[in-house]
Every structure is written in structure tokens, then in C-alpha cells.
Design an enzyme around this catalytic site. Structure first.
Site, PDB file in Angstrom:
ATOM      1  N   THR A   8       2.864  22.561 -30.722  1.00 19.95           N
ATOM      2  CA  THR A   8       2.583  23.457 -29.760  1.00 19.95           C
ATOM      3  C   THR A   8       3.408  23.946 -29.028  1.00 19.95           C
ATOM      4  O   THR A   8       4.516  23.402 -28.695  1.00 19.95           O
ATOM      5  CB  THR A   8       1.439  22.869 -28.663  1.00 19.95           C
ATOM      6  N   ASN A  10       2.400  25.039 -25.891  1.00 22.77           N
ATOM      7  CA  ASN A  10       1.615  25.212 -24.597  1.00 22.77           C
ATOM      8  C   ASN A  10       2.130  23.853 -23.809  1.00 22.77           C
ATOM      9  O   ASN A  10       1.987  22.847 -24.136  1.00 22.77           O
ATOM     10  CB  ASN A  10       0.181  25.021 -24.952  1.00 22.77           C
ATOM     11  N   LYS A  13      -0.184  21.398 -22.427  1.00 22.42           N
ATOM     12  CA  LYS A  13      -0.403  20.379 -23.437  1.00 22.42           C
ATOM     13  C   LYS A  13       0.381  19.527 -23.484  1.00 22.42           C
ATOM     14  O   LYS A  13       0.216  18.151 -23.311  1.00 22.42           O
ATOM     15  CB  LYS A  13      -0.855  20.896 -24.600  1.00 22.42           C
ATOM     16  N   ASP A  70      -6.732  21.997 -32.675  1.00 24.22           N
ATOM     17  CA  ASP A  70      -7.206  23.296 -32.590  1.00 24.22           C
ATOM     18  C   ASP A  70      -8.631  22.908 -31.786  1.00 24.22           C
ATOM     19  O   ASP A  70      -9.377  22.284 -32.049  1.00 24.22           O
ATOM     20  CB  ASP A  70      -7.485  23.764 -33.998  1.00 24.22           C
ATOM     21  N   THR A  71      -9.032  24.456 -30.690  1.00 23.87           N
ATOM     22  CA  THR A  71     -10.243  23.853 -30.113  1.00 23.87           C
ATOM     23  C   THR A  71     -11.196  25.101 -30.123  1.00 23.87           C
ATOM     24  O   THR A  71     -10.609  26.167 -30.622  1.00 23.87           O
ATOM     25  CB  THR A  71      -9.808  23.757 -28.678  1.00 23.87           C
ATOM     26  N   GLY A 151      -8.946  30.199 -20.101  1.00 26.50           N
ATOM     27  CA  GLY A 151     -10.079  30.151 -21.200  1.00 26.50           C
ATOM     28  C   GLY A 151     -11.457  30.411 -20.685  1.00 26.50           C
ATOM     29  O   GLY A 151     -11.736  31.388 -19.722  1.00 26.50           O
ATOM     30  N   TYR A 152     -12.200  29.726 -21.286  1.00 28.66           N
ATOM     31  CA  TYR A 152     -13.798  30.015 -20.848  1.00 28.66           C
ATOM     32  C   TYR A 152     -14.142  28.937 -19.619  1.00 28.66           C
ATOM     33  O   TYR A 152     -15.435  28.810 -19.273  1.00 28.66           O
ATOM     34  CB  TYR A 152     -14.641  29.601 -21.999  1.00 28.66           C
ATOM     35  N   ASP A 153     -13.288  28.132 -18.937  1.00 32.53           N
ATOM     36  CA  ASP A 153     -13.733  27.259 -17.915  1.00 32.53           C
ATOM     37  C   ASP A 153     -14.554  27.918 -16.754  1.00 32.53           C
ATOM     38  O   ASP A 153     -15.482  27.138 -16.529  1.00 32.53           O
ATOM     39  CB  ASP A 153     -12.286  27.061 -17.160  1.00 32.53           C
TER      40      ASP A 153
HETATM   41  P1  IMP Z   1      -6.434  26.114 -28.410  1.00 38.39           P
HETATM   42  O1  IMP Z   1      -6.789  25.775 -29.896  1.00 38.39           O
HETATM   43  O2  IMP Z   1      -6.365  24.979 -27.519  1.00 38.39           O
HETATM   44  O3  IMP Z   1      -5.379  27.173 -28.408  1.00 38.39           O
HETATM   45  O4  IMP Z   1      -7.826  26.784 -27.940  1.00 38.39           O
HETATM   46  C1  IMP Z   1      -8.375  27.767 -28.606  1.00 38.39           C
HETATM   47  C2  IMP Z   1      -9.166  28.734 -27.370  1.00 38.39           C
HETATM   48  O5  IMP Z   1     -10.081  27.995 -26.980  1.00 38.39           O
HETATM   49  C3  IMP Z   1      -8.326  29.147 -26.161  1.00 38.39           C
HETATM   50  O6  IMP Z   1      -7.755  30.436 -26.441  1.00 38.39           O
HETATM   51  C4  IMP Z   1      -9.444  29.370 -25.102  1.00 38.39           C
HETATM   52  O7  IMP Z   1     -10.040  30.500 -25.145  1.00 38.39           O
HETATM   53  C5  IMP Z   1     -10.496  28.360 -25.725  1.00 38.39           C
HETATM   54  N1  IMP Z   1     -10.168  27.057 -24.943  1.00 38.39           N
HETATM   55  C6  IMP Z   1      -9.730  25.804 -25.388  1.00 38.39           C
HETATM   56  N2  IMP Z   1      -9.527  24.803 -24.525  1.00 38.39           N
HETATM   57  C7  IMP Z   1     -10.295  25.393 -23.353  1.00 38.39           C
HETATM   58  C8  IMP Z   1     -10.662  24.666 -22.292  1.00 38.39           C
HETATM   59  O8  IMP Z   1     -10.334  23.512 -21.743  1.00 38.39           O
HETATM   60  N3  IMP Z   1     -11.380  25.450 -21.087  1.00 38.39           N
HETATM   61  C9  IMP Z   1     -11.549  26.700 -21.586  1.00 38.39           C
HETATM   62  N4  IMP Z   1     -11.389  27.516 -22.650  1.00 38.39           N
HETATM   63  C10 IMP Z   1     -10.631  26.504 -23.592  1.00 38.39           C
END
Ligand code: IMP
Length: 195
Positions: A8, A10, A13, A70-71, A151-153
Site C-alpha cells: 500500500t 496509504n 494504513k 482490498d475493501t 470514503g463513505y464514513d
Molecule cells: P481500499 O481497498 O481500502 O482502497 O478501499 C476502497 C474504497 O472503499 C475506498 O476508496 C473508500 O471509498 C471505501 N472505503 C474503504 N475503507 C473505508 C472506510 O473505513 N470508511 C469509508 N470508506 C471506506
């Protein structure tokens, strides 16, 4: 100390992981630390495949043990969307404000607002693949509430809580978040490996 790459860029993180790994014999390195400057592709339609693709990229190129995450935000009334497309739900380049606006619009008039964040961590350790999953369940609010986080928090209210992720102090979010739960499982696994 063993070397372990977290694929990553980030820094939030990396910081979070380092604090959770304090007592483990692993030196966690980010992509920056290993001079990996390429944009690693995430071409797949599942979190699991994308996480493993990132870990494999580093493992193959640098021959270092590695994990990647990945989230996605999965909304039941939208058949699990935005899911793996969470970062760019409203199009490219990724924009959280537009993504939230699209989710709120998609859910207009919808009573079932149940949703979950899911994180998958893929680990390659000495050539073997492992996966760890973290989930936090909750619901999508009717409007943005709170200014913290990312993000969507502002539109995610975890079950049993009275504050959205964007209202909570970050330490409170990190105790129950999808990512923290997946990281906890990874840390537990690595602890067992090192005993
Ligand atoms: P990533 O895989 O961690 O980059 O997450 C992909 C996307 O999911 C991000 O760009 C956010 O839009 C959303 N996301 C991931 N983790 C969070 C969180 O903890 N809070 C809010 N949105 C999240």
C-alpha cells in the site's frame, strides 16, 4: 526481525498496522520503503482476487513476503454494490463526495438500508497464500453526518452505535472497523507462526 511488505501507499494504513504489530517480530515496509513506484493493477471483480493480485505483484517482483488489502461497501438493497467498485462507484477519478451522493440517490425511498464494509487481506508467506476477512455491519443513513474519516464514513452507521464512522473518534472506529478486524486476524496468525 523478519521483513514483511504491506502493498500500500496509504500512510494511514501503514501507521495503523505498525501500531497493531508492535509486539510481533516483523518489520513492516510499505511500497515506498521498497521503492515500488508502479501503480499495481486491480483488474478483478472480487476483493479477494484484487488483494491477491497486489500481494503477488510484490512477491514476484521483489521476492519478499507480502500482504495486501482490498475493501468494499456492500449494500443489500443494491445487490452488494458498490462492492469491489467502491472507490470509483460514481466514475473515475475516485471521488468520495460523488460516491456518497450516488449511494444516497440509489437508496432514495428504500427502507432496507442494511450494509456492510468488508476487507479482505491476502498474504503470501514463504510461497503460501492465506486470506483474512473483516466485516462490520450497519446501515446507510439518509444524509451525510460527521466530518471525520474518509470514503463513505459520513453515511455509515455501525449497528449498535449512535454515531456514524465520520462522527466517531478515529480510535473508536479502529476498534470495530472491517480493516481492524481483518488486521487482527492477520496479526493473530503471524503471532502463531512466530511462536
Ligand atoms: P481500499 O481497498 O481500502 O482502497 O478501499 C476502497 C474504497 O472503499 C475506498 O476508496 C473508500 O471509498 C471505501 N472505503 C474503504 N475503507 C473505508 C472506510 O473505513 N470508511 C469509508 N470508506 C471506506
Amino acid at each position: 526481525m523478519k521483513e514483511l511488505v504491506f502493498a500500500t501507499n496509504n500512510q494511514n494504513k501503514v501507521f495503523e498496522i505498525k501500531s497493531l504489530f508492535k509486539n510481533l517480530p516483523y518489520n513492516i515496509m510499505s511500497l515506498k520503503d521498497i521503492n515500488c513506484v508502479e501503480e499495481i493493477p486491480e483488474p478483478f471483480e472480487t476483493l479477494k482476487e484484487n488483494a491477491m493480485a497486489k500481494a503477488k505483484f510484490v512477491y514476484n517482483k521483489f521476492n519478499l513476503n507480502c500482504f495486501a488489502d482490498d475493501t468494499g461497501l456492500e449494500i443489500y438493497a443494491l445487490d452488494g454494490k458498490p462492492g469491489v467498485y467502491s472507490a470509483r462507484y460514481a466514475g473515475k477519478p475516485p471521488n468520495s463526495e460523488k460516491n456518497m451522493a450516488k449511494v444516497l440517490e440509489d437508496l432514495k425511498g428504500e427502507n432496507n438500508r442494511a450494509a456492510q464494509f468488508k476487507t479482505i487481506i491476502a498474504l503470501i508467506l514463504n510461497g503460501k497464500d492465506y486470506y483474512f476477512e473483516g466485516i462490520v455491519k450497519g446501515e446507510i443513513t439518509n444524509e451525510r453526518i460527521g466530518v471525520k474519516g474518509f470514503g463513505y464514513d459520513p453515511i455509515f452507521l455501525p449497528y449498535g452505535k449512535t454515531m456514524t464512522f465520520a462522527e466517531m473518534p478515529v480510535e473508536d472506529k479502529n476498534k470495530i472497523s472491517h480493516r481492524a478486524r481483518a488486521i487482527d486476524k492477520l496479526a493473530g496468525f503471524l503471532k502463531l507462526q512466530s511462536t
